[in-house]
Design a protein around this motif. Sequence first.
Motif, PDB file in Angstrom:
ATOM      1  N   SER A  63       8.281  -1.258 -19.787  1.00 10.93           N
ATOM      2  CA  SER A  63       7.783  -1.501 -18.431  1.00 10.93           C
ATOM      3  C   SER A  63       6.996  -0.303 -17.903  1.00 10.93           C
ATOM      4  CB  SER A  63       8.950  -1.821 -17.494  1.00 10.93           C
ATOM      5  OG  SER A  63       9.775  -0.683 -17.282  1.00 10.93           O
ATOM      6  N   LEU A  64       7.453   0.919 -18.234  1.00  8.31           N
ATOM      7  CA  LEU A  64       6.722   2.113 -17.807  1.00  8.31           C
ATOM      8  C   LEU A  64       5.348   2.175 -18.462  1.00  8.31           C
ATOM      9  CD1 LEU A  64       9.555   4.825 -17.928  1.00  8.31           C
ATOM     10  CD2 LEU A  64       8.890   3.324 -16.042  1.00  8.31           C
ATOM     11  N   ALA A  65       5.269   1.834 -19.744  1.00 10.14           N
ATOM     12  CA  ALA A  65       3.983   1.847 -20.447  1.00 10.14           C
ATOM     13  C   ALA A  65       3.047   0.787 -19.885  1.00 10.14           C
ATOM     14  CB  ALA A  65       4.212   1.621 -21.939  1.00 10.14           C
ATOM     15  N   LEU A  66       3.580  -0.385 -19.598  1.00 10.08           N
ATOM     16  CA  LEU A  66       2.745  -1.459 -19.047  1.00 10.08           C
ATOM     17  C   LEU A  66       2.264  -1.107 -17.646  1.00 10.08           C
ATOM     18  CD1 LEU A  66       4.881  -4.512 -20.229  1.00 10.08           C
ATOM     19  CD2 LEU A  66       2.609  -3.891 -21.048  1.00 10.08           C
ATOM     20  N   PHE A  67       3.099  -0.454 -16.856  1.00 10.93           N
ATOM     21  CA  PHE A  67       2.725  -0.081 -15.498  1.00 10.93           C
ATOM     22  C   PHE A  67       1.599   0.950 -15.505  1.00 10.93           C
ATOM     23  CE2 PHE A  67       3.885   2.345 -11.486  1.00 10.93           C
ATOM     24  CZ  PHE A  67       3.293   1.419 -10.642  1.00 10.93           C
ATOM     25  N   ARG A  68       1.573   1.810 -16.505  1.00 12.14           N
ATOM     26  CA  ARG A  68       0.523   2.821 -16.589  1.00 12.14           C
ATOM     27  C   ARG A  68      -0.828   2.217 -16.933  1.00 12.14           C
ATOM     28  NH1 ARG A  68       1.945   8.016 -20.072  1.00 12.14           N
ATOM     29  NH2 ARG A  68      -0.104   8.513 -19.216  1.00 12.14           N
ATOM     30  N   ARG A  69      -0.845   1.070 -17.591  1.00  8.14           N
ATOM     31  CA  ARG A  69      -2.085   0.514 -18.123  1.00  8.14           C
ATOM     32  C   ARG A  69      -2.768  -0.477 -17.187  1.00  8.14           C
ATOM     33  NH1 ARG A  69      -2.802   1.181 -23.600  1.00  8.14           N
ATOM     34  NH2 ARG A  69      -4.041  -0.721 -23.705  1.00  8.14           N
ATOM     35  N   ARG A  70      -2.147  -0.849 -16.107  1.00  8.44           N
ATOM     36  CA  ARG A  70      -2.773  -1.841 -15.218  1.00  8.44           C
ATOM     37  C   ARG A  70      -3.184  -1.209 -13.898  1.00  8.44           C
ATOM     38  NH1 ARG A  70       0.295  -3.328 -10.950  1.00  8.44           N
ATOM     39  NH2 ARG A  70       2.578  -3.195 -11.074  1.00  8.44           N
ATOM     40  N   ASP A  71      -4.017  -1.926 -13.168  1.00  6.40           N
ATOM     41  CA  ASP A  71      -4.456  -1.466 -11.855  1.00  6.40           C
ATOM     42  C   ASP A  71      -3.389  -1.756 -10.807  1.00  6.40           C
ATOM     43  OD1 ASP A  71      -6.882  -0.668 -12.910  1.00  6.40           O
ATOM     44  OD2 ASP A  71      -7.833  -2.618 -12.521  1.00  6.40           O
ATOM     45  N   LEU A  72      -3.412  -0.954  -9.754  1.00  6.96           N
ATOM     46  CA  LEU A  72      -2.503  -1.203  -8.648  1.00  6.96           C
ATOM     47  C   LEU A  72      -2.984  -2.378  -7.813  1.00  6.96           C
ATOM     48  CD1 LEU A  72      -1.657   2.373  -7.286  1.00  6.96           C
ATOM     49  CD2 LEU A  72      -0.205   0.876  -8.659  1.00  6.96           C
ATOM     50  N   ILE A  73      -2.049  -3.072  -7.216  1.00  6.15           N
ATOM     51  CA  ILE A  73      -2.363  -4.172  -6.295  1.00  6.15           C
ATOM     52  C   ILE A  73      -2.128  -3.644  -4.895  1.00  6.15           C
ATOM     53  CG2 ILE A  73      -1.769  -6.497  -5.558  1.00  6.15           C
ATOM     54  CD1 ILE A  73      -0.774  -7.039  -8.361  1.00  6.15           C
ATOM     55  N   THR A  74      -3.174  -3.564  -4.116  1.00  2.04           N
ATOM     56  CA  THR A  74      -3.064  -2.987  -2.772  1.00  2.04           C
ATOM     57  C   THR A  74      -3.429  -3.981  -1.693  1.00  2.04           C
ATOM     58  OG1 THR A  74      -5.335  -2.152  -2.951  1.00  2.04           O
ATOM     59  CG2 THR A  74      -3.545  -0.678  -3.596  1.00  2.04           C
ATOM     60  N   GLY A 110       0.778  -1.232   0.000  1.00  4.36           N
ATOM     61  CA  GLY A 110       0.000   0.000   0.000  1.00  4.36           C
ATOM     62  C   GLY A 110       0.808   1.280   0.000  1.00  4.36           C
ATOM     63  N   ARG A 111       2.131   1.195   0.070  1.00  5.16           N
ATOM     64  CA  ARG A 111       2.943   2.413   0.132  1.00  5.16           C
ATOM     65  C   ARG A 111       3.064   3.107  -1.223  1.00  5.16           C
ATOM     66  NH1 ARG A 111       5.486  -1.070   3.812  1.00  5.16           N
ATOM     67  NH2 ARG A 111       6.852  -1.928   2.198  1.00  5.16           N
ATOM     68  N   ALA A 171      11.617  -5.626 -14.761  1.00  2.00           N
ATOM     69  CA  ALA A 171      10.731  -4.460 -14.734  1.00  2.00           C
ATOM     70  C   ALA A 171       9.556  -4.638 -15.691  1.00  2.00           C
ATOM     71  CB  ALA A 171      11.519  -3.206 -15.090  1.00  2.00           C
ATOM     72  N   ALA A 172       9.809  -5.205 -16.872  1.00  2.00           N
ATOM     73  CA  ALA A 172       8.723  -5.426 -17.826  1.00  2.00           C
ATOM     74  C   ALA A 172       7.716  -6.429 -17.274  1.00  2.00           C
ATOM     75  CB  ALA A 172       9.296  -5.922 -19.155  1.00  2.00           C
ATOM     76  N   LEU A 173       8.195  -7.476 -16.625  1.00  2.00           N
ATOM     77  CA  LEU A 173       7.291  -8.448 -16.015  1.00  2.00           C
ATOM     78  C   LEU A 173       6.481  -7.799 -14.891  1.00  2.00           C
ATOM     79  CD1 LEU A 173       9.644 -11.572 -15.865  1.00  2.00           C
ATOM     80  CD2 LEU A 173       7.690 -11.222 -17.387  1.00  2.00           C
ATOM     81  N   TYR A 174       7.139  -6.942 -14.103  1.00  2.00           N
ATOM     82  CA  TYR A 174       6.430  -6.245 -13.033  1.00  2.00           C
ATOM     83  C   TYR A 174       5.387  -5.294 -13.611  1.00  2.00           C
ATOM     84  CZ  TYR A 174       5.570  -2.606  -9.577  1.00  2.00           C
ATOM     85  OH  TYR A 174       4.959  -1.693  -8.750  1.00  2.00           O
ATOM     86  N   GLY A 175       5.740  -4.597 -14.664  1.00  2.00           N
ATOM     87  CA  GLY A 175       4.784  -3.671 -15.256  1.00  2.00           C
ATOM     88  C   GLY A 175       3.566  -4.365 -15.825  1.00  2.00           C
ATOM     89  N   ALA A 176       3.739  -5.584 -16.331  1.00  2.00           N
ATOM     90  CA  ALA A 176       2.613  -6.322 -16.916  1.00  2.00           C
ATOM     91  C   ALA A 176       1.827  -7.069 -15.847  1.00  2.00           C
ATOM     92  CB  ALA A 176       3.141  -7.300 -17.974  1.00  2.00           C
ATOM     93  N   VAL A 177       2.470  -8.008 -15.181  1.00  2.00           N
ATOM     94  CA  VAL A 177       1.834  -8.831 -14.133  1.00  2.00           C
ATOM     95  C   VAL A 177       2.842  -8.970 -12.995  1.00  2.00           C
ATOM     96  CG1 VAL A 177       0.715 -11.015 -13.578  1.00  2.00           C
ATOM     97  CG2 VAL A 177       0.578 -10.108 -15.910  1.00  2.00           C
ATOM     98  N   PRO A 178       2.659  -8.273 -11.880  1.00  2.00           N
ATOM     99  CA  PRO A 178       3.677  -8.240 -10.825  1.00  2.00           C
ATOM    100  C   PRO A 178       4.119  -9.612 -10.322  1.00  2.00           C
ATOM    101  CG  PRO A 178       2.041  -6.554 -10.430  1.00  2.00           C
ATOM    102  CD  PRO A 178       1.548  -7.358 -11.592  1.00  2.00           C
ATOM    103  N   ARG A 179       3.202 -10.557 -10.238  1.00  2.00           N
ATOM    104  CA  ARG A 179       3.590 -11.855  -9.684  1.00  2.00           C
ATOM    105  C   ARG A 179       4.541 -12.622 -10.604  1.00  2.00           C
ATOM    106  NH1 ARG A 179      -1.848 -12.670 -11.145  1.00  2.00           N
ATOM    107  NH2 ARG A 179      -2.166 -14.162 -12.851  1.00  2.00           N
ATOM    108  N   LEU A 180       4.715 -12.159 -11.851  1.00  2.00           N
ATOM    109  CA  LEU A 180       5.613 -12.837 -12.780  1.00  2.00           C
ATOM    110  C   LEU A 180       7.063 -12.382 -12.635  1.00  2.00           C
ATOM    111  CD1 LEU A 180       3.517 -12.895 -16.084  1.00  2.00           C
ATOM    112  CD2 LEU A 180       3.719 -14.668 -14.323  1.00  2.00           C
TER     113      LEU A 180
END
Length: 582
Positions: free
Chosen positions: A570-581, A424-425, A498-507
Amino acid sequence: MTTDRLATVTDGATTTGRLGSGDTGAPSTRRARGIRPTAREPRPVADRGTLTGTGRLLRFMLRRDRIRLPSWTLGLTALLAYFANALQLVFPTAADLEAFSAFSSNPAAALLMGPGFGDAEPTLAVFLTSTYGLYLIIGAALMSILTVVRHTRLEEQSGRAELVRANVIGRHAPLTAALVMAALMNVVVAMLMTLLLIGLGFDPAGSAVFGASVGAAGLAFAGITATTVQLTSFPRTASGIAGAVLGAAFLVRGLGDMSTAQGGDLGWLTWLSPIGWSQQAAPFIDDAWWALAISIGCFALFAALGYALAARRDLAAGLVAPRRGHASAPAWLSSPFALAVRLQRASLIGWTASLFAGGIVYGAFTQAMLEGFADAPPELLVLFGGEEDLLTGYLGMMGLLFALTSTIYAILAMQSVKSEETDGRTEAVLAASVGRPGWLGSWLAATALGVVLLLVSAGLGTAIGAAVSTGEGELFGDVFLGHVAHAPAVWVTLAIAAALYGAVPRLVALTWFVFGYAFLLGFFGPLLDAPDWAVDLSPFEHIGEYPGEELSGVAIMVLTGIAAALGAASLALFRRRDLITA
């Protein structure tokens, strides 16, 4: 007159009383007044055992690790299978192993492989377990460290442990379930490796000892981690302390084995290392089961210490209190890049100091390595570029070693930014005037610069040690450059994470396969005669192991470009997904 009833639930126990009537709600009082109970009386909280709920937590951990467990256990076993099958092709007869059998008794081999068994009859089983067993033991130790930290300290930091402990769960149930989970994983690894070696036609007794030696080492570090998670309130620090113990165990074991190979008086150092205990079991030679009892005792001792320390601290707290912060943040923390640097500062300082010390140690052994490898077989010298220049070949290989070590830091840094989001930070940071590209880009920039700092530190250490050991001061600049030049390859791995995190964090965890593949190809590819296309897939195989090989300026630019492109993606992918809180 009507009366209201108040139901109060406290730690799993329910009491019922009348407001204003003075009724305490005790079972005996209700029976005396003729109040018929509507449900079975709950057991008092005081009677709840400290291990209550261990079974339920263990089933929950198995559910959570339904992918991690087979990935670790099958991955380590598959690595052993690859080594075994490749060595059968490289050394089809006993005569092909004779040179290696003689070489295994020199100090150089003792540091890289373990205790020498030069007097033993050369067999493929002995060579396989004595040469590659060390790295499988380290893999099992890392598996145990990460598993125990994941299911104990990480759960407390995220706040989930508080919710779990609010139920009918004993105080020591989480730690017990985590240790059982780690023990189960090590038992599975031991059994799979034993069955694999037996299936390949090796002696069943020796196969069982080798499998048990790998599992016993992992079990020992599970116990050690049970203690480290009690010392600090931060998962990264807890795993870092356990990792430091693993590094010290490797170094102490290496010094002891080198002394034994040279006929020195420091062979007793081997018996101070959990890695050394497993190697001293000597599979297919002595089959010394008793040596593994020390690992079991280490597990029991440190697990008991972990339980004792857990009883002396509060939930989510550590025995070592964190340093008090300032009342207000300094002005330089006003940017997301400064915040990213601040969050990585402690781990970066520890990694920098460790790599500098490691560089000093490996550099100081340069002359001893040259003397030890003077009579090494050509098949092994290919790891250092052949017989033409062992000095520069060894120093170039050290550059690759520390580049791969820095890659571990980069992957852990990306897993840390994932934790910032799930805890949540990150949401709080983005609620201010910080955009998503600014936050992730700042974290990537801070990590990339941290990688350069680590390589600079390792390069300085190795260069100093090598120059002092050999007396050739002109090596300093070449060794330093050979270490720092690997930065683009590490950046590519960081950008993949970073690209994996931007798309699906658990990957993000999949990046460890990239690291494992690069490590396997970098250190064992030449020995196992890997095909060119397989070698080219590793980003670390293009720059060149300078000063043993020429640097490729084209490869440096291409890898830097690939890292930049993946970072932008990775920056583009991070902008397009929802945050995991959660």
